[in-house]
Design a protein around this motif. Structure first.
Motif, PDB file in Angstrom:
ATOM      1  N   ALA A  98       0.829  -1.205   0.000  1.00  0.00           N
ATOM      2  CA  ALA A  98       0.000   0.000   0.000  1.00  0.00           C
ATOM      3  C   ALA A  98       0.864   1.255   0.000  1.00  0.00           C
ATOM      4  CB  ALA A  98      -0.916  -0.013   1.228  1.00  0.00           C
ATOM      5  N   ALA A  99       1.950   1.234   0.770  1.00  0.00           N
ATOM      6  CA  ALA A  99       2.852   2.395   0.808  1.00  0.00           C
ATOM      7  C   ALA A  99       3.498   2.624  -0.554  1.00  0.00           C
ATOM      8  CB  ALA A  99       3.924   2.189   1.877  1.00  0.00           C
ATOM      9  N   MET A 100       3.813   1.545  -1.251  1.00  0.00           N
ATOM     10  CA  MET A 100       4.395   1.682  -2.587  1.00  0.00           C
ATOM     11  C   MET A 100       3.411   2.362  -3.542  1.00  0.00           C
ATOM     12  SD  MET A 100       6.259  -2.005  -3.039  1.00  0.00           S
ATOM     13  CE  MET A 100       7.837  -2.378  -2.278  1.00  0.00           C
ATOM     14  N   ILE A 101       2.149   1.966  -3.461  1.00  0.00           N
ATOM     15  CA  ILE A 101       1.130   2.588  -4.312  1.00  0.00           C
ATOM     16  C   ILE A 101       1.003   4.079  -3.984  1.00  0.00           C
ATOM     17  CG2 ILE A 101      -1.345   2.641  -4.810  1.00  0.00           C
ATOM     18  CD1 ILE A 101      -1.366  -0.406  -4.303  1.00  0.00           C
ATOM     19  N   LEU A 102       0.968   4.397  -2.706  1.00  0.00           N
ATOM     20  CA  LEU A 102       0.836   5.792  -2.302  1.00  0.00           C
ATOM     21  C   LEU A 102       2.028   6.618  -2.756  1.00  0.00           C
ATOM     22  CD1 LEU A 102      -0.447   5.250   1.357  1.00  0.00           C
ATOM     23  CD2 LEU A 102      -1.789   6.132  -0.570  1.00  0.00           C
ATOM     24  N   HIS A 103       3.219   6.051  -2.566  1.00  0.00           N
ATOM     25  CA  HIS A 103       4.402   6.815  -2.951  1.00  0.00           C
ATOM     26  C   HIS A 103       4.479   7.012  -4.454  1.00  0.00           C
ATOM     27  CE1 HIS A 103       8.516   7.478  -4.269  1.00  0.00           C
ATOM     28  NE2 HIS A 103       8.564   8.253  -3.201  1.00  0.00           N
ATOM     29  N   GLY A 104       4.243   5.934  -5.208  1.00  0.00           N
ATOM     30  CA  GLY A 104       4.300   6.062  -6.665  1.00  0.00           C
ATOM     31  C   GLY A 104       3.296   7.069  -7.191  1.00  0.00           C
ATOM     32  N   SER A 105       2.096   7.038  -6.634  1.00  0.00           N
ATOM     33  CA  SER A 105       1.074   7.987  -7.060  1.00  0.00           C
ATOM     34  C   SER A 105       1.467   9.417  -6.709  1.00  0.00           C
ATOM     35  CB  SER A 105      -0.260   7.641  -6.397  1.00  0.00           C
ATOM     36  OG  SER A 105      -0.702   6.360  -6.797  1.00  0.00           O
ATOM     37  N   ALA A 106       1.954   9.628  -5.504  1.00  0.00           N
ATOM     38  CA  ALA A 106       2.358  10.972  -5.088  1.00  0.00           C
ATOM     39  C   ALA A 106       3.503  11.486  -5.946  1.00  0.00           C
ATOM     40  CB  ALA A 106       2.759  10.961  -3.613  1.00  0.00           C
ATOM     41  N   HIS A 107       4.440  10.612  -6.267  1.00  0.00           N
ATOM     42  CA  HIS A 107       5.592  11.021  -7.068  1.00  0.00           C
ATOM     43  C   HIS A 107       5.155  11.489  -8.456  1.00  0.00           C
ATOM     44  CE1 HIS A 107       9.963  10.808  -8.082  1.00  0.00           C
ATOM     45  NE2 HIS A 107       9.479  10.631  -9.295  1.00  0.00           N
ATOM     46  N   ALA A 108       4.185  10.801  -9.029  1.00  0.00           N
ATOM     47  CA  ALA A 108       3.776  11.108 -10.400  1.00  0.00           C
ATOM     48  C   ALA A 108       2.728  12.199 -10.480  1.00  0.00           C
ATOM     49  CB  ALA A 108       3.247   9.838 -11.071  1.00  0.00           C
ATOM     50  N   ASN A 109       2.173  12.600  -9.364  1.00  0.00           N
ATOM     51  CA  ASN A 109       1.054  13.542  -9.382  1.00  0.00           C
ATOM     52  C   ASN A 109       1.262  14.715  -8.439  1.00  0.00           C
ATOM     53  OD1 ASN A 109      -1.307  12.198 -11.082  1.00  0.00           O
ATOM     54  ND2 ASN A 109      -0.250  10.583  -9.953  1.00  0.00           N
ATOM     55  N   SER A 110       2.476  15.229  -8.439  1.00  0.00           N
ATOM     56  CA  SER A 110       2.795  16.435  -7.664  1.00  0.00           C
ATOM     57  C   SER A 110       2.437  16.297  -6.191  1.00  0.00           C
ATOM     58  CB  SER A 110       2.073  17.654  -8.267  1.00  0.00           C
ATOM     59  OG  SER A 110       2.417  17.821  -9.624  1.00  0.00           O
ATOM     60  N   GLY A 111       2.609  15.091  -5.651  1.00  0.00           N
ATOM     61  CA  GLY A 111       2.384  14.853  -4.234  1.00  0.00           C
ATOM     62  C   GLY A 111       0.993  14.376  -3.876  1.00  0.00           C
TER      63      GLY A 111
END
Length: 462
Positions: free
Chosen positions: A68-81
């Protein structure tokens, strides 16, 4: 007006703790979570930390929480946080949610990561006050890396902190808040066990656990582990105590803090060494025909402990260094191809200055790209998106980063897992090319997606 705040030691300590943690690769921190907790040998019964209690703390089983943390981090990285929970309704999230179910993603977010603005303000007020050193006050985002926006989206001002939150270092505080001192004792036991499991990865190593012995009328205990290599005896004392926030900021408590934790460890190493040299019967099996060194293995980095701090720490009868668990892992990685004992003896030689360095700096001079730590490598492969064999998504022609032909398998793994920051791997290396998956993180309906290539996160648009 405050000379205790302006000493060279205090100034360097506060700079180190302000800057160095953000320069570390997250791979080791996240992989250590699995190896540290799930790999425990169960040599003792822990007081509060169990797989069930960890699941309750994290909101999901440990491995799924990391996914779940990987999904959150990847999404935040690609979408300006930003991460919008509504994105999980999109079709392009369907495959990802078959690996980490939506209910677990939501549960982990609520249990570990998110706070409202009001809660964030309260967290800020709970951080230790540091007179004259406001700049070094603990960032409340380390406790809760995601902020819930009025429209329901989640904002990660520092995306790096998402994965850092799921490291033993950060879970230490989460566990203390939930369980108190029993958690601290469990973490000490887990650290002792983890350090020796690392050092035993080298064939031919003999390990003696803590030994009780008599000195006059007193019953004493040795260091946590006596590790016997072919060419060295290593006296290892493990310390899970974290450096408190005021000491990290170099306040007038920093000297007492270092003396209280590291000073006791040095004294324990001295007592054990003297008992061995005195021929104390309980140590009869410990060889005395080879050099002896001391190692204080810590959960937290204790910066400057091998240099400036030595002016107020006890003198040691044997060459002794302080090394974080991260540095022990690096030593063991190099030790897979050369003698770790000989390397330590060379670093701690009396006629050299490397014994005053951080151990990681000394190891960097002899490390090579193919070095990898077996425990961390195996642990990473247990996570969702971490194994190239767990789930293979079809390759997409014309996309992805190609590994140069002829690259050895172990070097490919190094590129994937040790360089840069290894985010939620939805690609697996096979046949010399990266297989890539897609994690839909649509932003405003644009269909923007991100992909993972060679261990580094890339951004693609369709």
């Amino acid at each position: 007006d405050h000379p205790d705040l302006n000493s060279g030691f205090a100034v360097l300590v506060r700079i180190a703790y302000e800057q160095f943690p953000y320069q570390m690769s997250v791979f080791e921190e996240v992989s250590r979570l699995e190896a540290f907790f799930t790999g425990y040998s169960e040599r003792k019964t822990l007081e509060v930390i169990t797989p069930t209690s960890l699941e309750d703390l994290l909101g999901a089983p440990l491995r799924q929480a990391v996914g779940a943390a990987m999904i959150l981090h990847g999404s935040a990285h690609a979408n300006s946080g930003f991460f919008d929970p509504a994105w999980m309704d999109q079709q392009n999230f369907a495959e990802i949610l078959t690996i980490v179910p939506r209910r677990e993603v939501v549960s982990v977010i609520e249990s570990v990561f998110t706070s409202t603005f009001d809660q964030f303000v309260r967290l800020t007020g709970e951080m230790p006050s540091l007179p004259f050193l406001d700049r070094y006050t603990v960032n409340p985002l380390t406790a809760r890396p995601l902020l819930t926006m009025p429209d329901g989206r989640l904002l990660a001002p520092i995306p790096q902190l998402i994965l850092w939150k799921l490291s033993p270092l950060e879970l230490y505080y989460l566990g203390i808040k939930r369980w108190g001192q029993p958690c601290a004792r469990d973490m000490g036991e887990l650290l002792e066990d983890y350090v020796v499991r690392q050092l035993q990865l080298r064939p031919g190593v003999t390990v003696f656990p803590e030994i009780e012995y008599r000195s006059h009328r007193n019953v004493l205990k040795s260091v946590d582990w006596i590790v016997v290599f072919d060419d060295l005896v290593l006296l290892v004392e493990a310390k899970a105590t974290r450096v408190p926030a005021p000491a990290r900021a170099g306040t007038n408590t920093v000297t007492d803090c270092y003396q209280g934790t590291l000073g006791k460890a040095f004294e324990q190493i001295n007592r054990t060494y003297r008992a061995i040299r005195a021929g104390t019967p309980e140590f009869a099996k410990v060889p005395t025909d080879r050099p002896m060194l001391g190692l204080v293995a810590t959960l937290d980095p204790w910066y400057m402990a091998n240099s400036f701090a030595r002016q107020f720490l006890p003198e040691t009868d044997v060459p002794t260094m302080v090394a974080s668990v991260r540095e022990v892992e690096a030593l063991v990685a190099i030790g897979q191809r050369q003698s770790a004992g000989a390397l330590l003896a060379e670093i701690m030689a009396d006629d050299g200055d490397r014994r005053t360095w951080e151990l990681e700096s000394s190891l960097a001079q002899v490390s090579v790209p193919g070095d990898r730590n077996p425990l961390l490598h195996r642990a990473w492969r247990q996570y969702p998106f971490g194994s190239r064999t767990r789930r293979r998504l079809p390759p997409r022609p014309g996309r992805g980063t190609r590994v140069p032909a002829g690259t050895p398998a172990h070097s490919r793994d190094h590129v994937t897992e040790y360089r840069g920051v290894p985010w939620a791997h939805a690609n697996w290396l096979g046949g010399g090319a990266c297989r890539q998956g897609r994690v839909g993180v649509g932003r405003g309906g644009t269909g923007r997606r991100f992909r993972f290539d060679g261990g580094r996160l890339g951004d693609g648009r369709q």
